[in-house]
Design an enzyme around this catalytic site. Structure first.
Site, PDB file in Angstrom:
ATOM      1  N   GLY A   1       5.134  -1.435 -11.755  1.00 50.96           N
ATOM      2  CA  GLY A   1       4.672  -1.581 -10.378  1.00 50.96           C
ATOM      3  C   GLY A   1       3.184  -1.302 -10.292  1.00 50.96           C
ATOM      4  O   GLY A   1       2.634  -0.558 -11.117  1.00 50.96           O
TER       5      GLY A   1
ATOM      6  N   GLN B   1      -4.848   0.713  -6.390  1.00 52.75           N
ATOM      7  CA  GLN B   1      -5.062   1.061  -7.803  1.00 52.75           C
ATOM      8  C   GLN B   1      -6.077   0.138  -8.476  1.00 52.75           C
ATOM      9  O   GLN B   1      -6.591   0.474  -9.547  1.00 52.75           O
ATOM     10  CB  GLN B   1      -3.732   1.024  -8.567  1.00 52.75           C
TER      11      GLN B   1
ATOM     12  N   HIS C   1       1.545   4.658  -2.446  1.00 58.01           N
ATOM     13  CA  HIS C   1       0.143   4.364  -2.790  1.00 58.01           C
ATOM     14  C   HIS C   1      -0.606   3.771  -1.588  1.00 58.01           C
ATOM     15  O   HIS C   1      -1.788   4.043  -1.390  1.00 58.01           O
ATOM     16  CB  HIS C   1       0.064   3.348  -3.933  1.00 58.01           C
TER      17      HIS C   1
ATOM     18  N   CYS D   1       2.602   6.883 -13.611  1.00 60.30           N
ATOM     19  CA  CYS D   1       1.746   6.058 -12.757  1.00 60.30           C
ATOM     20  C   CYS D   1       0.596   5.530 -13.608  1.00 60.30           C
ATOM     21  O   CYS D   1       0.021   6.283 -14.393  1.00 60.30           O
ATOM     22  CB  CYS D   1       1.208   6.914 -11.612  1.00 60.30           C
ATOM     23  N   LEU D   2       0.273   4.249 -13.426  1.00 64.29           N
ATOM     24  CA  LEU D   2      -0.818   3.673 -14.217  1.00 64.29           C
ATOM     25  C   LEU D   2      -2.158   4.320 -13.879  1.00 64.29           C
ATOM     26  O   LEU D   2      -3.086   4.256 -14.668  1.00 64.29           O
ATOM     27  CB  LEU D   2      -0.893   2.153 -13.992  1.00 64.29           C
TER      28      LEU D   2
ATOM     29  N   HIS E   1       7.535   4.547  -4.613  1.00 60.47           N
ATOM     30  CA  HIS E   1       6.315   5.042  -5.277  1.00 60.47           C
ATOM     31  C   HIS E   1       5.118   4.148  -4.907  1.00 60.47           C
ATOM     32  O   HIS E   1       4.035   4.645  -4.575  1.00 60.47           O
ATOM     33  CB  HIS E   1       6.568   5.041  -6.794  1.00 60.47           C
ATOM     34  N   GLU E   2       5.334   2.812  -4.932  1.00 61.97           N
ATOM     35  CA  GLU E   2       4.225   1.890  -4.652  1.00 61.97           C
ATOM     36  C   GLU E   2       3.846   1.907  -3.169  1.00 61.97           C
ATOM     37  O   GLU E   2       2.649   1.845  -2.837  1.00 61.97           O
ATOM     38  CB  GLU E   2       4.584   0.467  -5.098  1.00 61.97           C
TER      39      GLU E   2
END
Ligand code: ZN
Length: 171
Positions: free
Chosen positions: A45, A50, A138, A92-93, A134-135
Site C-alpha cells: 500500500g 508518502q 496517512h 510502512c514504506l 493504515h493508508e
C-alpha cells in the site's frame, strides 16, 4: 515513473490531505506513479503524502500469490467498522524495517471514487482491512507508530532520523 518515498519524520507526513475535486490527468499520472512506486519498493500500500502529494489518494494490492490486483482509491472513507478487532504486525514504506503489532477493526466498509470518477464501496477483511485503514490514516497525517507507546515511538523516530542522516551523507 517511480517517485521518491518520504521517510519519517517529515512534516508532509503529518498533514491532513485535501480531497480530490475531479479526476484530472495529473491525478491519473499520480495514481500510476504511486502503483509503480509501491510495486518497486515493494509494498502492499502507498498513500499520496508518502510521495509528497497531500491529496486523498491511495493505492494498494494485498495479493501475495496470484495475479496482481492494483487498486486506486480516491477520497476513501470508512463508512462502517466491525467491532471485532485483529492484530497485524505492520510496517510502512516511510518507516523502513520497523515493525510493530497494531490492533484495528477486523473488517471495514470503505467508500471511494475510482479513476473513472465512479463511486465504489467494498467490505475489506483480513490484510486488506488493515492495509486500507493504515493508508487512510496517512491521509489524515497519522502513522502506525502513533498507535504505539511514546517510548517505542521515540525509539523508532530516532532510528529514522539516523537513517536519514546516513542517506543524506550517501552511506
Ligand atoms: Zn504507511
Amino acid at each position: 515513473m517511480i517517485r521518491p518515498i518520504l521517510i519519517h519524520p517529515d512534516p508532509r507526513l503529518k498533514k491532513l490531505c485535501e480531497p480530490v475535486a475531479e479526476i484530472t490527468d495529473e491525478v491519473k499520472r499520480l495514481a500510476a506513479d504511486m502503483l509503480e512506486t509501491m510495486y518497486d519498493a515493494p509494498g502492499i500500500g502507498l498513500a499520496a503524502p508518502q510521495v509528497g502529494v497531500t491529496k486523498r489518494v491511495l493505492v494498494m494490492d494485498c495479493i501475495k500469490d496470484g495475479p496482481p490486483e492494483p487498486m486506486v482509491l480516491i477520497n476513501p472513507q470508512v463508512v462502517w467498522s466491525s467491532e471485532d478487532v485483529s492484530t497485524y504486525e505492520e510496517g510502512c514504506l516511510s518507516i523502513p524495517e520497523q515493525y510493530a503489532d497494531v490492533k484495528r477493526p477486523a473488517a471495514v466498509t470503505v467508500r471511494w471514487m475510482d479513476l473513472d470518477g465512479v463511486e465504489q464501496e467494498r467490505i475489506f477483511e483480513g490484510l486488506w482491512a488493515t492495509c486500507v485503514q493504515h493508508e487512510i490514516d496517512h491521509l489524515d497525517g497519522k502513522l502506525f507508530i502513533d498507535y504505539l507507546g511514546p517510548l517505542k515511538r521515540q525509539m523508532i523516530t530516532r532510528k529514522m532520523e539516523k537513517l536519514k542522516r546516513e542517506r543524506a551523507r550517501g552511506l
